[in-house]
Each structure stands twice: as structure tokens, then as C-alpha cells.
Design a protein around this motif. Structure first.
Motif, PDB file in Angstrom:
ATOM      1  N   GLY A 130      31.805 -16.876  48.495  1.00  0.00           N
ATOM      2  CA  GLY A 130      32.119 -15.856  47.499  1.00  0.00           C
ATOM      3  C   GLY A 130      32.216 -14.463  48.106  1.00  0.00           C
ATOM      4  O   GLY A 130      33.114 -13.686  47.768  1.00  0.00           O
ATOM      5  N   ARG A 131      31.310 -14.158  49.032  1.00  0.00           N
ATOM      6  CA  ARG A 131      31.348 -12.842  49.690  1.00  0.00           C
ATOM      7  C   ARG A 131      32.603 -12.705  50.546  1.00  0.00           C
ATOM      8  O   ARG A 131      33.212 -11.628  50.602  1.00  0.00           O
ATOM      9  N   GLN A 132      33.002 -13.780  51.205  1.00  0.00           N
ATOM     10  CA  GLN A 132      34.214 -13.740  52.028  1.00  0.00           C
ATOM     11  C   GLN A 132      35.437 -13.483  51.149  1.00  0.00           C
ATOM     12  O   GLN A 132      36.287 -12.669  51.486  1.00  0.00           O
ATOM     13  N   TRP A 133      35.513 -14.190  50.026  1.00  0.00           N
ATOM     14  CA  TRP A 133      36.622 -13.988  49.087  1.00  0.00           C
ATOM     15  C   TRP A 133      36.649 -12.532  48.619  1.00  0.00           C
ATOM     16  O   TRP A 133      37.707 -11.896  48.580  1.00  0.00           O
ATOM     17  N   MET A 134      35.476 -12.004  48.273  1.00  0.00           N
ATOM     18  CA  MET A 134      35.391 -10.631  47.790  1.00  0.00           C
ATOM     19  C   MET A 134      35.788  -9.639  48.880  1.00  0.00           C
ATOM     20  O   MET A 134      36.517  -8.668  48.621  1.00  0.00           O
ATOM     21  N   ALA A 135      35.323  -9.869  50.112  1.00  0.00           N
ATOM     22  CA  ALA A 135      35.672  -8.974  51.222  1.00  0.00           C
ATOM     23  C   ALA A 135      37.185  -8.956  51.438  1.00  0.00           C
ATOM     24  O   ALA A 135      37.774  -7.893  51.678  1.00  0.00           O
ATOM     25  N   GLU A 136      37.810 -10.119  51.335  1.00  0.00           N
ATOM     26  CA  GLU A 136      39.263 -10.181  51.492  1.00  0.00           C
ATOM     27  C   GLU A 136      39.967  -9.469  50.344  1.00  0.00           C
ATOM     28  O   GLU A 136      40.926  -8.723  50.560  1.00  0.00           O
ATOM     29  N   ALA A 137      39.488  -9.703  49.100  1.00  0.00           N
ATOM     30  CA  ALA A 137      40.128  -9.081  47.934  1.00  0.00           C
ATOM     31  C   ALA A 137      39.987  -7.567  47.956  1.00  0.00           C
ATOM     32  O   ALA A 137      40.885  -6.847  47.514  1.00  0.00           O
ATOM     33  N   LEU A 138      38.861  -7.077  48.466  1.00  0.00           N
ATOM     34  CA  LEU A 138      38.610  -5.631  48.507  1.00  0.00           C
ATOM     35  C   LEU A 138      38.898  -5.053  49.891  1.00  0.00           C
ATOM     36  O   LEU A 138      38.407  -3.979  50.240  1.00  0.00           O
ATOM     37  N   SER A 142      37.633   1.317  51.008  1.00  0.00           N
ATOM     38  CA  SER A 142      36.786   1.845  52.081  1.00  0.00           C
ATOM     39  C   SER A 142      35.350   1.396  51.852  1.00  0.00           C
ATOM     40  O   SER A 142      34.965   1.068  50.721  1.00  0.00           O
ATOM     41  N   PRO A 143      34.532   1.387  52.907  1.00  0.00           N
ATOM     42  CA  PRO A 143      33.110   1.075  52.724  1.00  0.00           C
ATOM     43  C   PRO A 143      32.448   1.998  51.695  1.00  0.00           C
ATOM     44  O   PRO A 143      31.595   1.559  50.924  1.00  0.00           O
ATOM     45  N   GLN A 144      32.860   3.254  51.671  1.00  0.00           N
ATOM     46  CA  GLN A 144      32.295   4.210  50.703  1.00  0.00           C
ATOM     47  C   GLN A 144      32.656   3.805  49.268  1.00  0.00           C
ATOM     48  O   GLN A 144      31.813   3.857  48.378  1.00  0.00           O
ATOM     49  N   GLU A 145      33.900   3.384  49.041  1.00  0.00           N
ATOM     50  CA  GLU A 145      34.301   2.955  47.704  1.00  0.00           C
ATOM     51  C   GLU A 145      33.534   1.706  47.275  1.00  0.00           C
ATOM     52  O   GLU A 145      33.088   1.604  46.135  1.00  0.00           O
ATOM     53  N   ARG A 146      33.380   0.754  48.200  1.00  0.00           N
ATOM     54  CA  ARG A 146      32.635  -0.459  47.871  1.00  0.00           C
ATOM     55  C   ARG A 146      31.171  -0.136  47.581  1.00  0.00           C
ATOM     56  O   ARG A 146      30.574  -0.688  46.639  1.00  0.00           O
ATOM     57  N   SER A 147      30.591   0.760  48.344  1.00  0.00           N
ATOM     58  CA  SER A 147      29.198   1.158  48.120  1.00  0.00           C
ATOM     59  C   SER A 147      29.047   1.853  46.769  1.00  0.00           C
ATOM     60  O   SER A 147      28.090   1.596  46.026  1.00  0.00           O
ATOM     61  N   GLN A 148      29.976   2.716  46.448  1.00  0.00           N
ATOM     62  CA  GLN A 148      29.938   3.414  45.156  1.00  0.00           C
ATOM     63  C   GLN A 148      30.063   2.408  44.009  1.00  0.00           C
ATOM     64  O   GLN A 148      29.322   2.493  43.028  1.00  0.00           O
TER      65      GLN A 148
END
Length: 176
Positions: A130-138, A142-148
Motif C-alpha cells: 500500500g505504501r509503495q502504491w501511494m508513493a508512486e501515486a504521489l 514534494s516531501p513537504q507537500e506529503r508531510s503537510q
């Protein structure tokens, strides 16, 4: 694909909901639908190599995250499902070797459910897929956007839970 904001009337008062609340509700509905689709589940467990049905994944996750074995009733409460649903899932997962029943140290007549090593491995494999799918989709974020986003989603869930607990307390006092 984004559409213009809409307003929605409250079913009892007729008052219009603020457009941002309507859009949050729409976005959450879309996310919930997308994440609970059978095809998405099938894809995730196929990548993970873990043959479990959709209802088993949250149960395994709850057991993996628990500090120890749980009674089936506790699992039902945590998952917001009926107890017979948990019982059926536990039986299936037990046959697959992912969980086991152990005596309840507080009540000799009761049993608790504990995740096995195979169950922990299965949960981690499903979560990793699931995390791999999410990493690919996002991937374009940017890391900042994902963190926010993560911070805001956690804040939202915490506020939803606090509000639900507040309402439950009020209902317990006769709706005060």
C-alpha cells in the motif's frame, strides 16, 4: 478532476453548508470509495502475496497495532463492526495461521485473539504494498507537500474522534 464547489442544505434546518465543508466531504467520500474498492484491495494483496479478503486487513492491522491479545468484542469496537463479523474473520484468519486464540488471563471462560508471526509478516507486506502504491501515486508531490498532507489528515482524524466522543458524552447526559 475537480468540479466547482457546491453548497448543500442541512437536512433538518435547511441551512446551507459552507462550500469548503461540502468539498471536504466530497473529497473524503472519493478517497473512501477508492481505497475500499475490491480491485484496489485485490491489486494490493496480489503485490503483497497475501491471500486475505478485504475485511481481514483491518482486523490484522488492529491486532498488529494492539499492545497484546484482544477479546473479539474489543476488536469489534475498534473496527466499528458487529461481533459476529469479527468471529467469522478470526476463524478464517486462524485457519490461515495469521491469528490464534489464547486464554483470557482475566476470565477463564473467555479467549483473546493474538496475531502470529505469520500474521505480522502478512500485515507488513500488505502495508508495504500500500505504501509503495501511494508513493508512486504521489510521486509528483514534494516531501513537504506529503508531510503537510499527513499532518492535516492526522489533525482531521483527531478532531473527528474528539467530536464524536463529545457527542457521545452529550448523548449520555440526555443530549445536553
Amino acid at each position: 478532476m475537480s468540479t466547482p464547489p457546491r453548497s448543500a442544505a442541512h437536512p433538518q434546518t435547511g441551512a446551507a453548508a459552507p462550500p469548503d465543508i461540502v468539498e471536504i466531504e466530497r473529497a473524503l467520500s472519493r478517497v473512501a470509495h477508492m481505497l475500499t474498492r475490491a480491485k484496489q484491495h485485490d491489486r494490493t494483496v496480489a503485490v503483497a502475496g497475501v491471500p486475505v479478503d478485504r475485511a481481514a486487513v483491518p482486523l490484522l492491522g488492529a491486532l498488529a497495532d494492539a499492545p497484546g491479545p484482544l477479546r473479539p468484542g474489543e476488536l469489534a469496537v475498534r473496527l466499528a463492526v458487529e461481533a459476529p463479523h469479527v468471529t467469522r474473520q478470526v476463524q478464517r484468519l486462524e485457519r490461515a495461521g495469521y491469528v490464534e486464540r489464547v486464554p483470557d488471563p482475566d476470565d477463564g471462560r473467555a479467549q483473546r485473539v493474538r496475531i502470529t508471526g505469520a500474521g505480522l509478516e502478512a500485515v507488513e507486506r500488505v502495508r508495504a504494498a500500500g505504501r509503495q502504491w501511494m508513493a508512486e501515486a504521489l510521486g509528483g508531490w514534494s516531501p513537504q507537500e506529503r508531510s503537510q498532507l499527513a499532518g492535516l489528515v492526522h489533525r482531521m482524524v483527531d478532531d473527528f474522534l474528539a467530536h464524536s466522543e463529545h457527542l457521545a458524552r452529550c448523548e449520555g447526559r440526555g443530549g445536553e
